[in-house]
Each structure stands twice: as C-alpha cells, then as structure tokens.
Design an enzyme around this catalytic site. Structure first.
Site, PDB file in Angstrom:
ATOM      1  N   GLY A 131      34.036  99.379 -75.910  1.00  0.00           N
ATOM      2  CA  GLY A 131      33.953 100.774 -75.475  1.00  0.00           C
ATOM      3  C   GLY A 131      34.559 100.928 -74.085  1.00  0.00           C
TER       4      GLY A 131
ATOM      5  CD  GLN B  87      26.071 109.966 -72.737  1.00  0.00           C
ATOM      6  OE1 GLN B  87      25.031 109.451 -72.334  1.00  0.00           O
ATOM      7  NE2 GLN B  87      26.279 110.214 -74.019  1.00  0.00           N
ATOM      8  NE  ARG B  88      33.379 104.633 -74.692  1.00  0.00           N
ATOM      9  CZ  ARG B  88      33.311 104.423 -76.005  1.00  0.00           C
ATOM     10  NH1 ARG B  88      32.138 104.461 -76.617  1.00  0.00           N
ATOM     11  NH2 ARG B  88      34.374 104.164 -76.710  1.00  0.00           N
TER      12      ARG B  88
ATOM     13  N   GLY C 125      30.120  92.526 -76.545  1.00  0.00           N
ATOM     14  CA  GLY C 125      31.002  92.077 -77.641  1.00  0.00           C
ATOM     15  C   GLY C 125      32.263  91.435 -77.100  1.00  0.00           C
TER      16      GLY C 125
ATOM     17  CG  MET D  99      26.749 107.486 -75.978  1.00  0.00           C
ATOM     18  SD  MET D  99      28.473 107.017 -75.701  1.00  0.00           S
ATOM     19  CE  MET D  99      29.210 107.619 -77.224  1.00  0.00           C
ATOM     20  N   GLY D 100      24.063 104.434 -75.149  1.00  0.00           N
ATOM     21  CA  GLY D 100      23.381 103.223 -74.705  1.00  0.00           C
ATOM     22  C   GLY D 100      23.256 102.198 -75.799  1.00  0.00           C
TER      23      GLY D 100
ATOM     24  CD  GLU E 279      24.045 105.625 -78.883  1.00  0.00           C
ATOM     25  OE1 GLU E 279      24.644 106.369 -79.677  1.00  0.00           O
ATOM     26  OE2 GLU E 279      24.641 104.867 -78.108  1.00  0.00           O
TER      27      GLU E 279
ATOM     28  CG  ASP F 296      26.156 100.610 -73.964  1.00  0.00           C
ATOM     29  OD1 ASP F 296      26.594  99.981 -74.948  1.00  0.00           O
ATOM     30  OD2 ASP F 296      26.271 101.840 -73.834  1.00  0.00           O
TER      31      ASP F 296
ATOM     32  CB  VAL G 205      43.277  92.155 -62.287  1.00  0.00           C
ATOM     33  CG1 VAL G 205      44.071  90.997 -62.902  1.00  0.00           C
ATOM     34  CG2 VAL G 205      41.787  91.976 -62.555  1.00  0.00           C
TER      35      VAL G 205
HETATM   36  O1  F6P Z   1      29.076 100.496 -75.959  1.00  0.00           O
HETATM   37  C1  F6P Z   1      29.411 101.726 -75.399  1.00  0.00           C
HETATM   38  C2  F6P Z   1      29.129 102.822 -76.401  1.00  0.00           C
HETATM   39  O2  F6P Z   1      29.511 104.046 -75.865  1.00  0.00           O
HETATM   40  C3  F6P Z   1      27.686 102.909 -76.847  1.00  0.00           C
HETATM   41  O3  F6P Z   1      26.848 103.518 -75.891  1.00  0.00           O
HETATM   42  C4  F6P Z   1      27.845 103.702 -78.117  1.00  0.00           C
HETATM   43  O4  F6P Z   1      26.740 103.577 -78.990  1.00  0.00           O
HETATM   44  C5  F6P Z   1      29.099 103.046 -78.711  1.00  0.00           C
HETATM   45  O5  F6P Z   1      29.876 102.600 -77.609  1.00  0.00           O
HETATM   46  C6  F6P Z   1      29.950 103.951 -79.560  1.00  0.00           C
HETATM   47  O6  F6P Z   1      30.931 103.104 -80.142  1.00  0.00           O
HETATM   48  P1  F6P Z   1      32.388 103.658 -80.563  1.00  0.00           P
HETATM   49  O7  F6P Z   1      33.138 103.938 -79.300  1.00  0.00           O
HETATM   50  O8  F6P Z   1      32.983 102.525 -81.341  1.00  0.00           O
HETATM   51  O9  F6P Z   1      32.135 104.885 -81.384  1.00  0.00           O
END
Ligand code: F6P
Length: 320
Positions: free
Chosen positions: A11, A252-253, A104, A169-170, A222, A127, A23
């Site tokens: 993510g 949130q991303r 991951g 999220m989380g 979530e 997260d 870097v």
């Molecule tokens: O790991 C970060 C995250 O935003 C989690 O909080 C969320 O559950 C997941 O990624 C969503 O995954 P994807 O971006 O694959 O939909």
C-alpha cells in the site's frame, strides 16, 4: 558497494517519495549509483529499472504517493520468482536493494536476504503495524487526514443531532483508529485488538441521550467492524436513533506528507543507504523513542506490535 536499487511496495503511503528522494541524493553524495525499480517487486522480475539522479527526484518531498509506483505481488512468495529477481539485479550490476514498505513488503525483503542478497527495509505503511518502530512512514499523515475528516463530520453530526460512525483503515490493526479517535474526541473507538460489546455501546449512547447529549461520534477500525454493519446493529436496538456512517477509505493513503513523515522518510532513506555502504544489511530502518533504529527484518515481520492501551483506556474517561 557502487550500485544499489530502491523500490516501493505494498500500500502506498505519504512520505514514500520523500524516502526515495533521500536514497537517491544520499547515494549520489556517497558516489553510489541508484537504480529506481518501478511497480515494486514486479519491477524486479520485469527489469523495470531506471538510473536516478538527484534532479530526477526534485519536487518529490512534498508529493504523496510513490513515483516509482507500487504493487502487491503475491507471486513474489514463490522461490523461483525470488531467484529471478536476484538474477535480474545481478545482471544489472545491482549490489544492494532498499525496500520501502510495510509487513508484506518486508517479508519479501527477508526472503531475498535469506537468499544472500543484501537488502535493507524502510518501515512504511499507513497502518503503523510493523514491530520495532514507533512510527512507519505515512501513519502520521493518514491519522491527520482522518482527524480532519472526522472534525468535518462532527460539524454535521451536531447540526442534525446524529450518531455518526466513521470507519478508518488499518487492515487488521487499530493504530489509526486509536490515534484518530482520541485526537478527534470520539465517544467510542472500536479496534480489532479489543473485543467490544454492542450492548455496552447502546448503553453509552442511551446515557448520552439522557444527559441531553445531541450527537455521538464512533470511530471504528475496518478490522473491528465495518461502519455499515455497526449502523445496522445500533438501528436494530435503537430504531428511532438517527445513525449515519462514513467510510474514509483511500483518502487516508494520499495527500502531501506531514512534517513528521517528511522528516522520518528522509532519515530512514539516508540510514538505509548507510547500512548498505557499511555492509550491514538484513535490517528494517525505523524509529524508537526518537532515535533511528535497525530492526532485524525477521523480527519486524514476525513479532506482534502491541497497541498502547493507555490511549484506549483514556478515551472513555475524557468523553462525556
Ligand atoms: O496496508 C495499507 C492499507 O491501506 C490498509 O489499511 C487497507 O486495509 C489496505 O491497504 C487496502 O489494500 P488495497 O490498497 O490493496 O486495496
């Protein structure tokens, strides 16, 4: 070490670009060539490589997302794919790899390291669920984004005397919910790490209504319960209550990284280059008690990071 590669994986998180910039520029100042790998681990197997110079990362510090793109590459769990990645890097003359990502992604780092390839991880996920570091890149920005949204939702909740459920999220952890909930003055915060009792939630709402409290704010991770499901549970018990919900989701991303995320991203990126130069790979770079730390990759991915329950316990006491 004369040539290293850097990739972002999993993510995306605000601050990843700042880490890449660090870097590239620290590598350059140490006379090391830095190769950008596009689309995470997929880029290793597809040889999506690009030489990066200091000018190539101008203007990235304040940019959300990752200009190297990212991916979730399930197939990277396979031995032969990992071997192909190492073969491709060696053919490109790459002697070390920096992986910017969360759990991951660092599992992929561990696999490459165990196969003898020098890898250093940079802790980065909104997260904040990586063991050994107080903070991961992106978490501070994501929590601030959530707080800003929750504050806005509270405006309409009070105007309409509504009970509002906000889902954050989380993944399967409650770090975002906990800090966003406490900082936004939520009445109730639900996290996966703590079982909750719906009847207790109903009692809490009823007690508030008795005290003429006009609105209630409930923040749910979530991984605890989805907002829509909680709404159904509450309406089933309090059919006359006006209950709404919002799922913050992918907002949130994104966004410009906060001061804090820019600083730790820059420090983590620089430290990762340093570890490769010193010939001491096998660590994830993080921060503990305000000091940069080196977390053995195996620990970072396998150990369970505890929640700060003091934050959880105070929420009820400070909400009236
Ligand atoms: O790991 C970060 C995250 O935003 C989690 O909080 C969320 O559950 C997941 O990624 C969503 O995954 P994807 O971006 O694959 O939909």
């Amino acid at each position: 070490m004369k040539r290293i590669a850097v990739l972002t994986s999993g993510g995306d998180a605000p601050g990843m670009n700042a880490a890449i910039r660090s870097v590239v520029r620290v590598g350059f100042s140490r006379k090391i060539e830095v190769i950008g790998v596009f689309e995470g681990y997929r880029g290793l197997t597809q040889k999506s490589f690009k030489n990066l110079l200091p000018r190539d990362v101008s203007g990235l510090l304040e940019e959300g997302g990752t200009f190297l793109l990212s991916s979730r590459t399930e197939e990277f769990k396979e031995d032969k794919i990992q071997e192909l990645a190492i073969k491709n890097m060696k053919e490109e003359g790459i002697e070390g790899l920096i992986v910017i990502g969360g759990n991951g992604s660092q599992s992929g780092s561990l696999a490459l390291f165990k196969k003898g390839f020098p890898v250093v991880g940079v802790a980065s996920t909104i997260d904040n669920d990586l063991w050994g570091t107080d903070y991961t890149i992106g978490f501070d920005t994501a929590v601030n984004t959530a707080i800003e949204a929750i504050d806005k939702i509270r405006d309409t909740a009070t105007s309409h005397s509504r009970t509002f459920i906000v889902e954050v999220m989380g993944r399967d952890r409650g770090f975002i919910a906990l800090e966003a909930g406490l900082a936004s003055g939520a009445d109730i915060v639900l996290i996966p790490e703590r079982k909750f009792d719906i009847d207790k939630i109903i009692e809490n709402i009823k007690a508030g209504l008795k005290k003429k409290k006009k609105h209630h704010m409930i923040i749910t991770a979530e991984g605890a319960i989805h907002a829509q499901d909680l709404q159904s549970e509450i309406k089933g018990r309090l059919p006359d209550l006006d209950v709404k919900y919002s799922v913050l989701g992918y907002i949130q991303r994104g966004g410009a990284p906060t001061r804090f995320d820019r600083i730790i991203a820059t420090m983590f990126g620089a430290e990762a280059v340093e570890l490769l130069i010193k010939g001491t790979p096998g660590f994830v770079v993080g921060i503990k008690d305000n000091h940069i730390v080196h977390i053995p990759i195996e620990d970072a991915v396998k150990k369970f990071k505890e929640i700060n329950y003091k934050l959880y316990d105070i929420i009820e006491e400070v909400s009236v």
